[in-house]
Write a protein that holds these residues in place. Structure first.
Motif, PDB file in Angstrom:
ATOM      1  N   THR A 140       0.824  -1.203   0.000  1.00 36.03           N
ATOM      2  CA  THR A 140       0.000   0.000   0.000  1.00 36.03           C
ATOM      3  C   THR A 140       0.861   1.258   0.000  1.00 36.03           C
ATOM      4  OG1 THR A 140      -1.755  -1.184   1.179  1.00 36.03           O
ATOM      5  CG2 THR A 140      -1.849   1.214   1.213  1.00 36.03           C
ATOM      6  N   CYS A 141       1.931   1.249   0.772  1.00 35.34           N
ATOM      7  CA  CYS A 141       2.850   2.395   0.785  1.00 35.34           C
ATOM      8  C   CYS A 141       3.467   2.611  -0.589  1.00 35.34           C
ATOM      9  CB  CYS A 141       3.955   2.181   1.817  1.00 35.34           C
ATOM     10  SG  CYS A 141       3.413   2.265   3.538  1.00 35.34           S
ATOM     11  N   MET A 142       3.870   1.526  -1.222  1.00 39.80           N
ATOM     12  CA  MET A 142       4.497   1.622  -2.543  1.00 39.80           C
ATOM     13  C   MET A 142       3.512   2.124  -3.598  1.00 39.80           C
ATOM     14  SD  MET A 142       6.779  -1.871  -2.626  1.00 39.80           S
ATOM     15  CE  MET A 142       7.379  -1.555  -4.287  1.00 39.80           C
ATOM     16  N   GLN A 143       2.295   1.599  -3.572  1.00 39.81           N
ATOM     17  CA  GLN A 143       1.313   1.982  -4.579  1.00 39.81           C
ATOM     18  C   GLN A 143       0.761   3.386  -4.356  1.00 39.81           C
ATOM     19  OE1 GLN A 143      -1.540  -1.296  -4.690  1.00 39.81           O
ATOM     20  NE2 GLN A 143      -0.355  -2.271  -6.308  1.00 39.81           N
ATOM     21  N   GLY A 144       0.879   3.867  -3.144  1.00 36.68           N
ATOM     22  CA  GLY A 144       0.460   5.239  -2.870  1.00 36.68           C
ATOM     23  C   GLY A 144       1.507   6.262  -3.248  1.00 36.68           C
ATOM     24  N   ASP A 145       2.718   5.795  -3.536  1.00 36.76           N
ATOM     25  CA  ASP A 145       3.836   6.688  -3.848  1.00 36.76           C
ATOM     26  C   ASP A 145       4.495   6.243  -5.157  1.00 36.76           C
ATOM     27  OD1 ASP A 145       5.875   8.563  -3.691  1.00 36.76           O
ATOM     28  OD2 ASP A 145       7.093   7.369  -2.316  1.00 36.76           O
TER      29      ASP A 145
END
Length: 205
Positions: A140-145
């Motif tokens: 989720t962190c990666m896909q949000g950034d």
């Protein structure tokens, strides 16, 4: 649906044509892991679109255009694949194994599938939640950034999260997710036991 149908197809493949037997525990788990990994090829890009819309707004078409490159569209795929593999194993494989074991070893206590389904769902949900949650957090962190301003690769993201809050940083929101998963695993185990024999009769003979 992808996980359920793929899992059934893999189980049929493992058993083979004309053979009637129960899957071994490791075969059950392997089929669940395989089904989950395959489903991530569809689920990961869809979640990327969802997360980007939640963060930046805009319509679906515009969001798809923004991520329409291999380096962006596949961002977070490894985390999603591991999460889906373990989650699918948790709801497709663990409950039948636990349920069958309880009924065979403790027949007086667990004299029906309904009674054995409760601890099976609790264990399946525990497996599905706490093994998958760190990978879901990283994904989720990666896909949000997608611009990679803060989070880079999967290992880079894991290092940042660990630096921010050690192990608990990977389990934010896990308790509520576990409660949801227990209910979901119990329902899915019931559906699998009910619908599975209809779709794949040879696997349940």
């Amino acid at each position: 649906m992808i996980q359920f149908s793929t899992g059934g197809a893999l189980k049929k493949l493992v058993i083979g044509d004309g053979e009637a037997r129960r899957l071994k525990a490791w075969e059950e788990m392997a089929c669940g892991i395989g089904a989950g990994t395959i489903s991530a090829t569809v689920g990961s890009p869809l979640e990327l679109i969802m997360i980007q819309q939640q963060r930046k707004g805009g319509n679906t078409i515009q969001t798809i255009k923004n991520i329409a490159s291999p380096s962006i569209a596949t961002r977070g795929f490894v985390g999603a694949a591991v999460r889906e593999a373990l989650w699918t194993c948790g709801y497709l494989s663990i409950p039948p194994i636990v349920r069958t074991t309880l009924r065979e070893q403790y027949p007086e206590t667990f004299d029906s599938d309904q009674k054995a389904r409760v601890p099976a769902a609790l264990l399946g949900g525990l497996f599905a939640c706490y093994l998958t949650h760190p990978f879901d957090t990283i994904k989720t962190c990666m896909q949000g950034d997608i611009e990679r301003k803060t989070f880079g690769t999967l290992t880079d993201t894991a290092k940042i999260l660990f630096k921010e809050g050690s192990i608990p940083a990977f389990y934010r929101g896990a308790t509520f997710r576990y409660g949801r998963m227990v209910i979901a695993v119990g329902m899915l185990d019931f559906l699998q036991a009910s619908i599975g024999p209809i779709l794949y009769p040879s696997a349940f003979e």
